[in-house]
Scaffold this motif. Sequence first.
Motif, PDB file in Angstrom:
ATOM      1  N   MET A   1       0.850  -1.176   0.000  1.00  0.00           N
ATOM      2  CA  MET A   1       0.000   0.000   0.000  1.00  0.00           C
ATOM      3  C   MET A   1       0.891   1.232   0.000  1.00  0.00           C
ATOM      4  O   MET A   1       1.874   1.300   0.714  1.00  0.00           O
ATOM      5  CB  MET A   1      -0.914  -0.024   1.230  1.00  0.00           C
ATOM      6  CG  MET A   1      -1.930   1.092   1.211  1.00  0.00           C
ATOM      7  SD  MET A   1      -3.081   1.086   2.621  1.00  0.00           S
ATOM      8  CE  MET A   1      -3.976  -0.413   2.342  1.00  0.00           C
TER       9      MET A   1
ATOM     10  N   ARG B   1      -6.425   2.474  -2.882  1.00  0.00           N
ATOM     11  CA  ARG B   1      -6.471   2.773  -1.458  1.00  0.00           C
ATOM     12  C   ARG B   1      -5.077   3.230  -1.041  1.00  0.00           C
ATOM     13  O   ARG B   1      -4.079   2.583  -1.391  1.00  0.00           O
ATOM     14  CB  ARG B   1      -6.846   1.501  -0.693  1.00  0.00           C
ATOM     15  CG  ARG B   1      -7.216   1.754   0.716  1.00  0.00           C
ATOM     16  CD  ARG B   1      -8.734   1.641   0.836  1.00  0.00           C
ATOM     17  NE  ARG B   1      -9.140   1.912   2.187  1.00  0.00           N
ATOM     18  CZ  ARG B   1      -9.936   2.923   2.485  1.00  0.00           C
ATOM     19  NH1 ARG B   1     -10.393   3.702   1.555  1.00  0.00           N
ATOM     20  NH2 ARG B   1     -10.295   3.131   3.719  1.00  0.00           N
TER      21      ARG B   1
ATOM     22  N   THR C   1      -6.827   5.950   6.107  1.00  0.00           N
ATOM     23  CA  THR C   1      -6.740   5.388   4.764  1.00  0.00           C
ATOM     24  C   THR C   1      -7.842   6.041   3.947  1.00  0.00           C
ATOM     25  O   THR C   1      -8.857   6.487   4.493  1.00  0.00           O
ATOM     26  CB  THR C   1      -6.920   3.856   4.744  1.00  0.00           C
ATOM     27  OG1 THR C   1      -8.253   3.544   5.150  1.00  0.00           O
ATOM     28  CG2 THR C   1      -5.909   3.166   5.638  1.00  0.00           C
TER      29      THR C   1
ATOM     30  N   THR D   1      -9.481   6.358  -0.457  1.00  0.00           N
ATOM     31  CA  THR D   1      -9.418   5.982  -1.863  1.00  0.00           C
ATOM     32  C   THR D   1      -9.500   7.243  -2.704  1.00  0.00           C
ATOM     33  O   THR D   1     -10.387   8.081  -2.485  1.00  0.00           O
ATOM     34  CB  THR D   1     -10.584   5.037  -2.229  1.00  0.00           C
ATOM     35  OG1 THR D   1     -10.512   3.878  -1.408  1.00  0.00           O
ATOM     36  CG2 THR D   1     -10.526   4.636  -3.691  1.00  0.00           C
TER      37      THR D   1
END
Length: 131
Positions: A1, A36, A65, A67
Amino acid sequence: MRALTIRQPWAGAIAHQTKRVENRTWKLPAKHVGARVLIHAGAQPDKWAVVYGPNLDVFSALVATATFTGCHWSEDGKCCGPWGEERIYHWELADVVRLPKPVPATGALGFWTPTADVVIAVEQQLAEAVR
């Protein structure tokens, strides 16, 4: 990520579900649309900002987090409410999840990859929040 460093108080405003656009001078790379990402509160505050609220005193830590759902150029800034600036790209945010406890991390310019232990700490918090 991947992660993106954002100065306070803007990272905190994103984490607390009020700010849904990130103003940048550069266009969001297409590969990040729909991705993400981790929102990182930078080490230094934005010296021009005058915003008050919770979680704004956190620095050098991952706080949420989100998007990225799109990106557009804005001439007047009015399209994105009080957060949009004029003559700049607006990176659109959705599905924001605030981390219950900020995860300390050293940020970087642009998109960056956090260390494995930092990602594990974030994933543990997200898993606990779902329970």
